[in-house]
Design a protein around this motif. Structure first.
Motif, PDB file in Angstrom:
ATOM      1  N   GLU A  48     -29.549 -27.816 -21.467  1.00 39.81           N
ATOM      2  CA  GLU A  48     -28.798 -27.736 -20.208  1.00 39.81           C
ATOM      3  C   GLU A  48     -28.394 -26.314 -19.873  1.00 39.81           C
ATOM      4  O   GLU A  48     -27.442 -26.102 -19.120  1.00 39.81           O
ATOM      5  N   GLY A  49     -29.094 -25.353 -20.396  1.00 43.92           N
ATOM      6  CA  GLY A  49     -28.774 -23.957 -20.131  1.00 43.92           C
ATOM      7  C   GLY A  49     -28.247 -23.271 -21.369  1.00 43.92           C
ATOM      8  O   GLY A  49     -27.588 -23.903 -22.214  1.00 43.92           O
ATOM      9  N   PRO A  50     -28.514 -21.983 -21.524  1.00 39.99           N
ATOM     10  CA  PRO A  50     -28.056 -21.257 -22.717  1.00 39.99           C
ATOM     11  C   PRO A  50     -26.542 -21.076 -22.701  1.00 39.99           C
ATOM     12  O   PRO A  50     -25.937 -20.927 -21.634  1.00 39.99           O
ATOM     13  N   PRO A  51     -25.915 -21.092 -23.861  1.00 34.92           N
ATOM     14  CA  PRO A  51     -24.467 -20.863 -23.917  1.00 34.92           C
ATOM     15  C   PRO A  51     -24.129 -19.437 -23.517  1.00 34.92           C
ATOM     16  O   PRO A  51     -24.864 -18.495 -23.857  1.00 34.92           O
ATOM     17  N   PRO A  52     -23.052 -19.206 -22.799  1.00 32.29           N
ATOM     18  CA  PRO A  52     -22.728 -17.856 -22.311  1.00 32.29           C
ATOM     19  C   PRO A  52     -22.422 -16.866 -23.426  1.00 32.29           C
ATOM     20  O   PRO A  52     -22.653 -15.670 -23.269  1.00 32.29           O
ATOM     21  N   ASP A  53     -21.912 -17.354 -24.535  1.00 27.89           N
ATOM     22  CA  ASP A  53     -21.561 -16.447 -25.626  1.00 27.89           C
ATOM     23  C   ASP A  53     -22.505 -16.599 -26.815  1.00 27.89           C
ATOM     24  O   ASP A  53     -22.139 -16.314 -27.948  1.00 27.89           O
ATOM     25  N   GLY A  54     -23.730 -17.064 -26.557  1.00 24.42           N
ATOM     26  CA  GLY A  54     -24.683 -17.291 -27.630  1.00 24.42           C
ATOM     27  C   GLY A  54     -25.286 -15.998 -28.165  1.00 24.42           C
ATOM     28  O   GLY A  54     -25.232 -14.942 -27.527  1.00 24.42           O
ATOM     29  N   VAL A  55     -25.882 -16.111 -29.342  1.00 28.58           N
ATOM     30  CA  VAL A  55     -26.533 -14.964 -29.998  1.00 28.58           C
ATOM     31  C   VAL A  55     -28.042 -15.144 -29.901  1.00 28.58           C
ATOM     32  O   VAL A  55     -28.590 -16.106 -30.442  1.00 28.58           O
ATOM     33  N   PRO A  56     -28.761 -14.243 -29.209  1.00 24.81           N
ATOM     34  CA  PRO A  56     -30.216 -14.397 -29.068  1.00 24.81           C
ATOM     35  C   PRO A  56     -30.949 -14.010 -30.343  1.00 24.81           C
ATOM     36  O   PRO A  56     -30.531 -13.126 -31.083  1.00 24.81           O
ATOM     37  N   ILE A  57     -32.066 -14.680 -30.566  1.00 27.57           N
ATOM     38  CA  ILE A  57     -32.942 -14.388 -31.707  1.00 27.57           C
ATOM     39  C   ILE A  57     -34.323 -14.091 -31.160  1.00 27.57           C
ATOM     40  O   ILE A  57     -34.945 -14.948 -30.522  1.00 27.57           O
ATOM     41  N   GLU A  58     -34.810 -12.879 -31.387  1.00 26.71           N
ATOM     42  CA  GLU A  58     -36.104 -12.468 -30.859  1.00 26.71           C
ATOM     43  C   GLU A  58     -37.191 -12.628 -31.912  1.00 26.71           C
ATOM     44  O   GLU A  58     -36.921 -12.727 -33.115  1.00 26.71           O
ATOM     45  N   ALA A  59     -38.432 -12.619 -31.459  1.00 29.30           N
ATOM     46  CA  ALA A  59     -39.578 -12.784 -32.349  1.00 29.30           C
ATOM     47  C   ALA A  59     -39.876 -11.474 -33.069  1.00 29.30           C
ATOM     48  O   ALA A  59     -39.729 -10.390 -32.495  1.00 29.30           O
ATOM     49  N   PRO A  60     -40.327 -11.562 -34.325  1.00 34.46           N
ATOM     50  CA  PRO A  60     -40.691 -10.339 -35.038  1.00 34.46           C
ATOM     51  C   PRO A  60     -42.040  -9.786 -34.612  1.00 34.46           C
ATOM     52  O   PRO A  60     -42.339  -8.613 -34.832  1.00 34.46           O
ATOM     53  N   ASP A  61     -42.887 -10.612 -33.998  1.00 38.52           N
ATOM     54  CA  ASP A  61     -44.230 -10.202 -33.601  1.00 38.52           C
ATOM     55  C   ASP A  61     -44.470 -10.554 -32.137  1.00 38.52           C
ATOM     56  O   ASP A  61     -43.769 -11.385 -31.555  1.00 38.52           O
ATOM     57  N   VAL A  62     -45.495  -9.924 -31.565  1.00 38.03           N
ATOM     58  CA  VAL A  62     -45.920 -10.240 -30.204  1.00 38.03           C
ATOM     59  C   VAL A  62     -47.069 -11.235 -30.279  1.00 38.03           C
ATOM     60  O   VAL A  62     -48.048 -11.020 -31.003  1.00 38.03           O
ATOM     61  N   GLY A  63     -46.957 -12.314 -29.575  1.00 36.45           N
ATOM     62  CA  GLY A  63     -47.998 -13.334 -29.580  1.00 36.45           C
ATOM     63  C   GLY A  63     -47.515 -14.593 -28.889  1.00 36.45           C
ATOM     64  O   GLY A  63     -46.404 -14.648 -28.341  1.00 36.45           O
ATOM     65  N   TYR A  64     -48.361 -15.604 -28.900  1.00 36.66           N
ATOM     66  CA  TYR A  64     -48.030 -16.872 -28.254  1.00 36.66           C
ATOM     67  C   TYR A  64     -47.436 -17.842 -29.270  1.00 36.66           C
ATOM     68  O   TYR A  64     -47.905 -17.940 -30.408  1.00 36.66           O
ATOM     69  N   VAL A  65     -46.406 -18.545 -28.844  1.00 31.92           N
ATOM     70  CA  VAL A  65     -45.817 -19.588 -29.687  1.00 31.92           C
ATOM     71  C   VAL A  65     -46.796 -20.762 -29.727  1.00 31.92           C
ATOM     72  O   VAL A  65     -47.138 -21.343 -28.699  1.00 31.92           O
ATOM     73  N   GLU A  66     -47.262 -21.103 -30.918  1.00 33.91           N
ATOM     74  CA  GLU A  66     -48.230 -22.175 -31.081  1.00 33.91           C
ATOM     75  C   GLU A  66     -47.580 -23.491 -31.502  1.00 33.91           C
ATOM     76  O   GLU A  66     -48.072 -24.566 -31.164  1.00 33.91           O
ATOM     77  N   HIS A  67     -46.482 -23.398 -32.252  1.00 36.31           N
ATOM     78  CA  HIS A  67     -45.884 -24.614 -32.797  1.00 36.31           C
ATOM     79  C   HIS A  67     -44.423 -24.357 -33.127  1.00 36.31           C
ATOM     80  O   HIS A  67     -44.045 -23.232 -33.487  1.00 36.31           O
ATOM     81  N   LEU A  68     -43.603 -25.403 -32.986  1.00 35.08           N
ATOM     82  CA  LEU A  68     -42.197 -25.340 -33.361  1.00 35.08           C
ATOM     83  C   LEU A  68     -41.948 -26.284 -34.535  1.00 35.08           C
ATOM     84  O   LEU A  68     -42.275 -27.472 -34.449  1.00 35.08           O
ATOM     85  N   ASP A  69     -41.381 -25.764 -35.599  1.00 33.87           N
ATOM     86  CA  ASP A  69     -40.978 -26.593 -36.731  1.00 33.87           C
ATOM     87  C   ASP A  69     -39.555 -27.077 -36.461  1.00 33.87           C
ATOM     88  O   ASP A  69     -38.575 -26.425 -36.838  1.00 33.87           O
TER      89      ASP A  69
END
Length: 434
Positions: free
Chosen positions: A195-216
């Motif tokens: 329902e939308g990101p929390p306003p005070d949330g902590v973002p987590i970025e990817a370590p590599d550049v590429g396409y997300v293939e699967h979510l565990d």
């Protein structure tokens, strides 16, 4: 312990490699050729001569020679089919041909039969079989010939259409249908609605550049539950992960182990895949249609076939979403996942086809008929974007077509929609007349 999550995905990808099935068949073939060494003491002497098993050496020699030629021919044919599919359809569809079960089974059978023959000949030359062992090898050779015959007949049938545009479209449609049905049953992938990101949330970025293939999802749930927080997924399978674009947002700062756990849950590769990314299949179908409309190919019939395929997929998606509405199982209550937007799915296919086929009467009419069919679906989110795409497609055509009867026919077809289509203002003719 059963494989789950990321490792199950890795295993599924591994089993689709061409060498994997060929290796299994080769190992089975060698074991089959050597089983006579183990069984020979059980069999009574004299059976080999009675059943003609002494000729097994000649049979194996013929098999080895013929299977080597058949394997070489099959490989050459498959490589040619990959090139044909890449040129006539799209390079993105070639992976489906490489992963095709029928082609892999045929190639693995031929290679396995070749190795079976070689292993049998080597064992015969060493004299380790004996009378009973030759009998077992003879029976195994007959069974291998039967398997080869059935496989070869099926392979000949498949070769008649392998790599053709129509067969490629069918493969892409089947892969897209599987992904769409999986997502329709679990629109939030087992999590809870985003329902939308929390306003005070902590973002987590990817370590590599590429396409997300699967979510565990299981790993994301473990990390979120262990840290007592909620995790909001921002990058669904098919999303390009780049610096500055978060994969997810958590409501509580995580330690290093938690950050690593979240990042490892996102399988990132060089290209998109069909299994967990329904929109990728739609993109590939769009590429096939657009290439068919290019001046170099000039095949509007293929584009019309693709439009029909897309409508069929959207109808099945609508039916599946309506059928499973309110029945989605929540297995990961700490993970918030956005669902696929039908408007985005429409944008993946219709604008490009409308642009490339704007000057063609048959493409314009086919698109308007597709919009009319989609507007009658009971699933409301599939109906909402239809009017916008119909108006935009009609506007493109009116700005491109110069033959008045074609313009009239297209307007008449578009006016049959359930929405109030606004026909764009007529262009002034070259001589200034309306």
């Amino acid at each position: 312990m059963a494989l789950t999550g990321r490792w199950l995905y890795v295993l599924q990808r591994l089993t689709k490699r061409m060498w994997f099935r060929a290796s299994l068949y080769c190992g089975l073939a060698v074991l089959t050729a050597l089983v006579g060494v183990v069984v020979r003491p059980v069999l009574p002497p004299g059976l080999a001569g009675r059943f003609g098993a002494d000729s097994v050496g000649n049979i194996l020699s013929i098999l080895a020679t013929s299977m080597l030629a058949v394997t070489t021919f099959s490989l050459a044919t498959m490589v040619s089919a990959y090139g044909t599919a890449s040129q006539s359809a799209t390079p993105r569809a070639a992976n489906l041909l490489i992963e095709d079960n029928g082609a892999q089974i045929a190639l693995a059978t031929f290679i396995g039969a070749f190795l079976f023959s070689i292993a049998g000949l080597i064992a015969l030359s060493t004299g380790i079989y004996g009378d009973g062992g030759r009998m077992v090898l003879f029976i195994a050779s007959v069974l291998v010939i039967v398997v080869i015959t059935v496989t070869l007949l099926r392979w000949i049938e498949q070769l008649s259409r392998f790599g053709r545009v129509g067969e490629t479209i069918n493969l892409v449609e089947a892969a897209t249908r599987r992904a769409m049905h999986t997502r329709a049953k679990a629109p939030w992938m087992g999590g809870v609605p985003f329902e939308g990101p929390p306003p005070d949330g902590v973002p987590i970025e990817a370590p590599d550049v590429g396409y997300v293939e699967h979510l565990d999802m299981e790993q994301l749930e473990r990390v979120a539950a262990a840290h007592g927080c909620n995790l909001h997924v921002l990058a669904l399978p098919g999303t390009l992960a780049v610096p500055g674009r978060p994969l997810a947002i958590v409501t509580t700062a995580l330690d290093e182990d938690g950050l690593k756990g979240v990042r490892d849950a996102f399988s990132i590769g060089d290209s998109r895949t069909f299994e967990h990314d329904p929109r990728y299949g739609l993109v590939v179908l769009n590429e096939v249609a657009v290439r068919a409309l290019s001046p170099a190919v000039n095949d509007p019939g293929t584009c019309i076939d693709v439009i029909s395929t897309i409508v069929r997929l959207f109808v099945e998606w609508s039916e599946a979403r309506a059928r499973h509405a309110g029945h989605a199982e929540v297995r990961f209550p700490h993970v918030h996942v956005p669902e696929l937007e039908e408007a985005d799915m429409y944008d993946d296919v219709f604008p490009s086809i409308a642009r490339e086929g704007a000057h063609m009467r048959e493409i314009g009419i086919k698109l308007q008929k597709a919009f009319i069919a989609l507007s009658r679906l009971e699933y409301a989110p599939m109906r909402q974007p239809v009017a916008r795409h119909s108006r935009e497609t009609l506007a493109r055509a009116m700005a491109t077509m110069t033959f008045e009867p074609d313009r009239v026919d297209l307007q008449r077809t578009a006016s049959q929609g359930a929405w109030a289509t606004q026909v764009p203002e007529e262009r002034p003719a070259a001589d200034g007349t309306a």
